[in-house]
Design an enzyme around this catalytic site. Structure first.
Site, mmCIF file in Angstrom:
data_model
loop_
_atom_site.group_PDB
_atom_site.id
_atom_site.type_symbol
_atom_site.label_atom_id
_atom_site.label_comp_id
_atom_site.label_asym_id
_atom_site.label_seq_id
_atom_site.Cartn_x
_atom_site.Cartn_y
_atom_site.Cartn_z
ATOM 1 N N ASN A 105 1.139 -1.139 -0.014
ATOM 2 C CA ASN A 105 0.068 -0.028 -0.221
ATOM 3 C C ASN A 105 1.294 1.535 -0.032
ATOM 4 O OD1 ASN A 105 -1.820 2.047 0.508
ATOM 5 N ND2 ASN A 105 -2.680 0.824 2.099
ATOM 6 N N ARG A 163 -2.654 -1.922 -3.182
ATOM 7 C CA ARG A 163 -3.572 -1.410 -3.006
ATOM 8 C C ARG A 163 -3.762 0.531 -4.045
ATOM 9 N NH1 ARG A 163 -5.814 2.946 2.307
ATOM 10 N NH2 ARG A 163 -7.813 3.223 0.625
ATOM 11 N N GLY A 216 -10.096 9.716 6.804
ATOM 12 C CA GLY A 216 -11.122 10.033 6.216
ATOM 13 C C GLY A 216 -11.721 8.849 6.152
ATOM 14 N N ARG A 272 -10.770 17.215 5.933
ATOM 15 C CA ARG A 272 -11.863 17.003 5.098
ATOM 16 C C ARG A 272 -13.529 17.922 5.430
ATOM 17 N NH1 ARG A 272 -11.007 11.877 2.866
ATOM 18 N NH2 ARG A 272 -8.518 12.322 1.918
ATOM 19 N N GLU A 331 -8.914 -4.716 4.903
ATOM 20 C CA GLU A 331 -8.085 -4.218 3.655
ATOM 21 C C GLU A 331 -6.710 -5.408 3.413
ATOM 22 O OE1 GLU A 331 -8.342 -0.395 4.651
ATOM 23 O OE2 GLU A 331 -9.472 0.397 2.749
HETATM 24 P P1 AMP Z 1 -7.823 5.400 10.636
HETATM 25 O O1 AMP Z 1 -7.858 6.956 9.752
HETATM 26 O O2 AMP Z 1 -9.050 4.311 10.351
HETATM 27 O O3 AMP Z 1 -6.562 4.801 11.615
HETATM 28 O O4 AMP Z 1 -8.504 6.476 11.699
HETATM 29 C C1 AMP Z 1 -7.970 7.056 12.320
HETATM 30 C C2 AMP Z 1 -8.776 7.635 13.517
HETATM 31 O O5 AMP Z 1 -9.571 6.939 14.409
HETATM 32 C C3 AMP Z 1 -8.130 8.673 14.065
HETATM 33 O O6 AMP Z 1 -8.742 10.058 14.167
HETATM 34 C C4 AMP Z 1 -8.363 8.123 15.546
HETATM 35 O O7 AMP Z 1 -8.313 9.451 16.248
HETATM 36 C C5 AMP Z 1 -9.686 8.002 15.583
HETATM 37 N N1 AMP Z 1 -9.685 6.468 16.486
HETATM 38 C C6 AMP Z 1 -8.702 6.109 16.704
HETATM 39 N N2 AMP Z 1 -9.167 5.645 18.045
HETATM 40 C C7 AMP Z 1 -10.102 5.473 18.978
HETATM 41 C C8 AMP Z 1 -10.535 5.926 19.849
HETATM 42 N N3 AMP Z 1 -10.570 4.935 20.786
HETATM 43 N N4 AMP Z 1 -11.711 6.365 20.072
HETATM 44 C C9 AMP Z 1 -12.096 7.074 19.167
HETATM 45 N N5 AMP Z 1 -11.228 7.907 17.853
HETATM 46 C C10 AMP Z 1 -10.105 6.959 17.815
#
Ligand code: AMP
Length: 399
Positions: free
Chosen positions: A7, A91, A212, A241, A385
Site C-alpha cells: 500500500n 492497493r 477519511g 476534510r 483491507e
Molecule cells: P483510521 O483512518 O481508520 O486509521 O482512523 C484514524 C482515526 O481513528 C483517528 O481520528 C483516531 O483519532 C481515531 N481513533 C482511533 N482510536 C480511537 C478511539 N479510541 N476513540 C476515538 N477515535 C479513535
C-alpha cells in the site's frame, strides 16, 4: 501461497506478507519518509520484537528493496528467499471507469493508470511507483491491482452522475466514483457471514469512519450509493476534510481573492474536525477536548454524528429497508460514544443498541451491538483491507 500486499502512499509504503489461503500474517511493516529526509522502516513479525531502522529512502523502489531484504533476512526475515513470494497485490485508490474489478497488472493496466493520474493526483503516482518498483525487483512475479473504487462500480447512473452538464461526464469523466471500497466490501461480506445469510438477501449500510470517512449502501451485495464522490472530499465531516458543502462557497471565496489552490487546501487539509474544533484532526483529541467542555470540539462531534445519521436515513430510503448497520475503521471501531450517539433516536428505522454491550465490547472484535428487539442488527467489525487484497491477489494470480 505467499502473497505480499503493498500500500504505497506519497511518502510511505505499508506492506504485509500473507500466507494464503489461511490469511496468516507472516510479517508487516511501514516505510516512512520516502523521498524526504528521515527515512525509517518498522518491521513487525508476530510474537517477535519489532525491528526499526533509520536509513535514507530515496524512492519507492529503494523502500521496496529494503522490504524484500528484510523479509528474507536470515535473522529478521520470515522466508528463506524472496522467490517464495508468489504474487504481489497493490492497493490502488482509483481504478477510473475502466478498472471495475481487481485485475492482473500488465502494460495496458499501467498505461491506463497513468492516463487517470489527473483524477487521482495524490495517490495515483505513488501507487504506480510501487508497481514499477516491484516490477523491477520481482520481474516474474504476478502483480494484482485492487482498486478502492471498484466495489462502487455497481452504482446506478442516477447515483453516480452529477446534475451538471452531461458533457462533463462524457469529456472529463466527472462523476461519482466512491472510495474505501475494499473496506466496505470486506465488512459487508463479513457481516453477511456473521449473520449466517447470503449477502444477496441483505440490505446493509457500512460506515467506514476513520481519518477519511465514507458510508455505503449495499443492497443484495451490490453498492447502490456511497458518500464519497469524484474525490474523497464528498460526504461527511472527516479529520481535515469538509465533506459536502455548497459548491458556491468555493466560487465565493475565489471571488474574494483566495486562490483555487488555497481553497482546495482549506477543504482538504484545514477543515473537518481540525477546522471546526480548531484543536486537531485526530478524533481522540477532539473527543477529549469535548469531554473537557470545549464547545467547538463538541460541535465538531455533533456535526459528524448528525451527518452519519442523515446518510443512514437516506440509504435506508434508497434500499427501502435495512437489515444490518456496520461500524468500522479507527473511529467506527473504537469510539463507543459515536456509535451510541449515531444510533440514538433511530428506533424509527429499527436501529437500537444494547448500550451495555456497546460500552463494554472489547476492541478489535466483531460484535453484534444490537438491542435484542431491534429489527436492524448493528455491528462493529474491524476492517481488513489488506486481507481482502491478499485474497483477490491469490485468486487472480493462481489461475
Ligand atoms: P483510521 O483512518 O481508520 O486509521 O482512523 C484514524 C482515526 O481513528 C483517528 O481520528 C483516531 O483519532 C481515531 N481513533 C482511533 N482510536 C480511537 C478511539 N479510541 N476513540 C476515538 N477515535 C479513535
Amino acid at each position: 501461497m505467499k502473497v505480499l500486499v503493498i500500500n504505497a502512499g506519497s511518502s510511505s509504503l505499508k506492506y504485509q506478507l500473507f500466507d494464503m489461503p489461511e490469511g496468516k500474517v507472516l510479517a508487516k511493516g511501514l516505510c516512512e519518509c520516502i523521498g524526504i529526509p528521515g527515512g525509517t522502516i518498522t518491521h513487525k513479525r508476530p510474537g517477535k520484537d519489532n525491528y526499526k531502522t533509520e536509513t535514507p529512502l530515496d524512492n519507492h523502489e529503494v523502500a521496496l528493496g529494503w522490504v524484500l531484504k528484510l523479509l528474507a533476512d536470515p535473522e529478521l526475515g520470515v522466508i528463506a528467499d524472496i522467490a517464495e513470494i508468489e504474487a504481489v497485490g497493490h492497493r490502488i485508490a482509483h481504478g477510473g471507469e475502466k478498472l471495475r474489478e481487481s485485475c492482473l497488472i500488465d502494460d495496458e493496466v499501467i498505461k491506463y493508470l497513468y492516463s487517470i493520474v489527473k483524477l487521482n493526483p495524490l495517490h495515483g503516482p505513488p501507487a504506480i511507483a510501487g508497481i514499477e518498483g516491484c516490477r523491477k525487483l520481482m520481474a516474474d512475479v504476478p502483480m494484482v491491482g485492487v482498486f478502492d473504487t471498484s466495489f462502487h462500480s455497481t452504482m446506478p447512473e442516477h447515483a453516480y452522475i452529477y446534475p451538471l452538464p452531461y458533457e462533463l461526464y462524457e469529456e472529463k469523466s466527472i462523476r461519482r466514483y466512491g472510495f474505501h471500497g475494499t473496506s466496505h466490501r470486506y465488512v459487508a461480506n463479513r457481516v453477511a457471514e456473521l449473520m449466517g445469510k447470503p449477502i444477496e438477501e441483505l440490505k446493509i449500510i457500512t460506515c467506514h469512519l476513520g481519518n477519511g470517512s465514507s458510508i455505503t449502501a449495499v443492497n443484495k451485495g451490490k453498492v447502490v450509493d456511497t458518500s464519497m464522490g469524484f474525490t474523497p472530499q464528498e460526504g461527511i465531516l472527516m479529520g481535515t476534510r469538509s465533506g459536502t458543502i455548497d459548491p458556491t462557497i468555493v466560487t465565493y471565496l475565489v471571488s474574494e481573492g483566495m486562490s483555487a489552490a488555497d481553497v482546495e487546501k482549506m477543504l482538504n487539509k484545514q477543515s473537518g474536525f481540525l477546522g471546526v474544533s480548531g484543536k486537531s484532526s485526530d478524533a481522540r483529541v477532539v473527543c477529549d477536548a469535548a469531554a473537557d467542555g470545549d464547545k467547538r470540539s463538541q460541535l465538531a462531534l455533533q456535526i459528524l454524528y448528525y451527518g452519519v445519521q442523515k446518510y443512514i436515513g437516506a440509504y435506508a430510503a434508497a434500499m427501502n429497508g435495512l437489515d444490518a448497520l456496520v461500524f468500522t475503521a479507527g473511529i467506527g471501531e473504537n469510539d463507543r460514544d459515536l456509535r451510541q450517539a449515531v444510533c440514538r433516536d433511530m428506533d424509527y428505522f429499527g436501529i437500537a443498541l444494547d448500550e451495555q454491550c456497546n460500552a463494554t465490547c472489547p476492541r478489535g472484535e466483531e460484535v453484534d451491538l444490537s438491542a435484542a428487539d431491534a429489527s436492524v442488527r448493528t455491528w462493529v467489525i474491524p476492517t481488513d483491507e489488506e486481507f481482502m487484497i491478499a485474497k483477490d491477489t491469490a485468486r487472480l494470480a493462481d489461475r
